[in-house]
Scaffold this active site. Structure first.
Site, PDB file in Angstrom:
ATOM      1  N   LYS A  55       1.032  -1.220  -0.087  1.00 17.54           N
ATOM      2  CA  LYS A  55       0.033   0.022  -0.092  1.00 17.54           C
ATOM      3  C   LYS A  55       0.951   1.091  -0.149  1.00 17.54           C
ATOM      4  CE  LYS A  55      -3.662  -2.078   2.264  1.00 17.54           C
ATOM      5  NZ  LYS A  55      -4.364  -2.498   3.748  1.00 17.54           N
ATOM      6  N   GLN A  99      -5.416  -1.581   9.324  1.00 13.02           N
ATOM      7  CA  GLN A  99      -5.365  -2.787   8.809  1.00 13.02           C
ATOM      8  C   GLN A  99      -5.877  -3.915   9.666  1.00 13.02           C
ATOM      9  OE1 GLN A  99      -3.915  -3.585   5.766  1.00 13.02           O
ATOM     10  NE2 GLN A  99      -4.512  -5.962   5.932  1.00 13.02           N
ATOM     11  N   ASP A 122     -11.632   2.447   3.640  1.00 10.93           N
ATOM     12  CA  ASP A 122     -12.233   1.377   3.612  1.00 10.93           C
ATOM     13  C   ASP A 122     -13.662   1.080   3.578  1.00 10.93           C
ATOM     14  OD1 ASP A 122     -10.222  -0.701   3.757  1.00 10.93           O
ATOM     15  OD2 ASP A 122      -9.866  -0.306   5.890  1.00 10.93           O
TER      16      ASP A 122
HETATM   17  N1  GUN Z   1      -7.520  -7.082   5.852  1.00 11.66           N
HETATM   18  C1  GUN Z   1      -7.797  -7.716   4.793  1.00 11.66           C
HETATM   19  N2  GUN Z   1      -8.528  -7.056   3.764  1.00 11.66           N
HETATM   20  C2  GUN Z   1      -8.461  -5.880   4.408  1.00 11.66           C
HETATM   21  C3  GUN Z   1      -9.327  -4.578   3.817  1.00 11.66           C
HETATM   22  O1  GUN Z   1      -9.694  -4.597   2.936  1.00 11.66           O
HETATM   23  N3  GUN Z   1      -9.033  -3.343   4.538  1.00 11.66           N
HETATM   24  C4  GUN Z   1      -8.548  -3.521   5.880  1.00 11.66           C
HETATM   25  N4  GUN Z   1      -8.159  -2.353   6.566  1.00 11.66           N
HETATM   26  N5  GUN Z   1      -7.928  -4.516   6.315  1.00 11.66           N
HETATM   27  C5  GUN Z   1      -7.917  -5.757   5.613  1.00 11.66           C
END
Ligand code: GUN
Length: 295
Positions: A55, A99, A122
Site C-alpha cells: 500500500k 489494517q 475502507d
Molecule cells: N484486511 C484484509 N483486507 C482488508 C481490507 O480491505 N482493509 C483492511 N483495513 N484490512 C484488511
C-alpha cells in the site's frame, strides 16, 4: 485451454492506478493539494505486513503522500483511539485505513467507527455501510468495487443479471451485494449454511465467490457462460514442498464452463489497493470541494 475470457486484474489495476496518478497530478497542479493516505498496522502479522508495505509503495508511486503508523501488538485500545483522532484532525490525511485484523484485545467495530466517515477509505464505518445500503454517495469498500469493475470488463451492463454472492462478510459479501443491486442485478446472498448451495449458484449469470473455502465452487455448479469472480485466496502446499495460490473456485474446471473468470492470483487481489488509492483521491476531492475527475 480454457473457454472463458480471463479477467486480468493485474492489467485492470494498472489502468486504475494510472487514472489515479493523472488525477493526483491534476489535483496537485491545479489546487496545490497532495492526497494523503494513512495506514495503521497494529502488531506484526506477516500477511498484513506485506499488504501495508505494498500500500505504501503504490501510494507513493501514484504521487500521493503515505503515512505509516506501526504499533506494537500490545498497544491498548485507548492509545489506538488517540492516534485515530490525531489522523482525523490532520489536514494532510484524506484517507485512514486500520489494517484488519487488529489484535483480539481491541474492539474492531469501535476502532472502525472512530474513523471520520469522510476519511474512511475502507468504507467499513457504519455510516458508509448505511450510505451504501440506502443508495447515498459515501465511501465504498475496495475489494467489492474491484469485483464490479472486473465483472463489467466481461459485460459493461450488468442490469437484470441473476447474481449470486457466496459469503456474507462486512468486508466483501454484504457490500458487493449492495453494489450489484445498484447495478440492477437480482441479488442472492448465499453462505456456508445455505441449503442446496450448488443449485442456488447454478441459477447465476454472475457469481462472486467470497466464502473462504478453497476450490469450493466446481464446474457443475456453474451456468454455461456465467461470469465468475473469485475473491478467495488460499496457499496450498504441494506434494513436492512448493506452494500454490488458489481461490474459492476450482479455476481449471470452471474456466471450461464459465463465460468469463478471474484467476487467482492476478484477479481480484491487485484491484483492492488500486481501488483504495481511487477512494483516497475521491475523499480528498470531497474534502477540498474539488470536482472529482473521472476515475
Ligand atoms: N484486511 C484484509 N483486507 C482488508 C481490507 O480491505 N482493509 C483492511 N483495513 N484490512 C484488511
Amino acid at each position: 485451454m480454457s473457454r472463458a475470457q480471463i479477467l486480468d486484474g493485474k492489467a485492470c489495476a494498472k489502468e486504475v492506478r494510472s487514472k489515479v496518478a493523472s488525477a493526483v497530478a491534476m489535483i496537485k497542479g491545479q489546487h496545490g493539494v497532495t492526497p494523503g493516505l494513512a495506514v495503521v498496522l497494529v502488531g506484526a502479522d506477516p500477511a498484513s505486513e506485506v499488504y501495508v508495505k505494498n500500500k505504501g509503495k503504490q501510494t507513493l508511486a501514484a504521487g500521493m503522500a503515505s503515512f505509516e503508523h506501526r504499533l506494537p501488538a500490545e498497544t491498548v485500545e485507548a492509545d489506538l483511539l488517540v492516534l485515530i483522532e490525531q489522523l482525523n484532525q490532520d489536514k494532510a490525511v484524506h484517507g485512514i485505513l486500520v489494517q484488519l485484523p487488529v489484535p483480539a484485545h481491541i474492539d474492531e467495530a469501535k476502532i472502525i467507527n472512530a474513523i471520520d466517515p469522510a476519511k474512511d477509505v475502507d468504507g467499513f464505518h457504519v455510516i458508509n455501510a448505511g450510505m451504501l445500503a440506502t443508495g447515498q454517495d459515501g465511501l465504498v469498500p475496495c475489494t467489492p468495487v474491484g469485483c464490479v469493475i472486473l465483472a463489467k470488463q466481461a459485460m459493461s451492463d450488468l442490469s437484470g443479471l441473476e447474481a449470486v454472492v457466496i459469503g456474507r462478510s462486512n468486508i466483501v459479501g454484504k457490500p458487493v451485494a449492495q453494489l450489484l443491486l445498484r447495478e440492477n442485478c437480482t441479488v442472492t446472498i448465499a453462505h456456508s449454511r445455505t441449503k442446496n448451495l450448488k443449485d442456488v449458484v447454478a441459477r447465476a449469470d454472475l457469481v462472486v465467490a467470497a466464502v473462504g473455502q478453497q476450490e469450493l465452487v466446481r464446474a457443475d455448479w456453474i451456468k454455461p457462460g456465467a461470469i465468475v469472480i473469485d475473491v478467495g485466496i488460499h496457499r496450498l502446499t504441494l506434494d513436492g514442498g512448493g506452494t500454490k495460490l488458489v481461490g474459492d473456485v476450482a479455476f481449471d474446471e470452471v474456466a471450461e464452463v464459465a463465460g468469463a473468470i478471474t484467476p487467482v492470483p492476478g484477479g481480484v487481489g491487485p484491484m483492492t489497493i488500486a481501488c483504495l488509492l481511487r477512494s483516497t483521491v475521491l475523499a480528498c476531492c470531497r474534502a477540498h470541494g474539488i470536482v472529482a475527475p473521472d476515475l
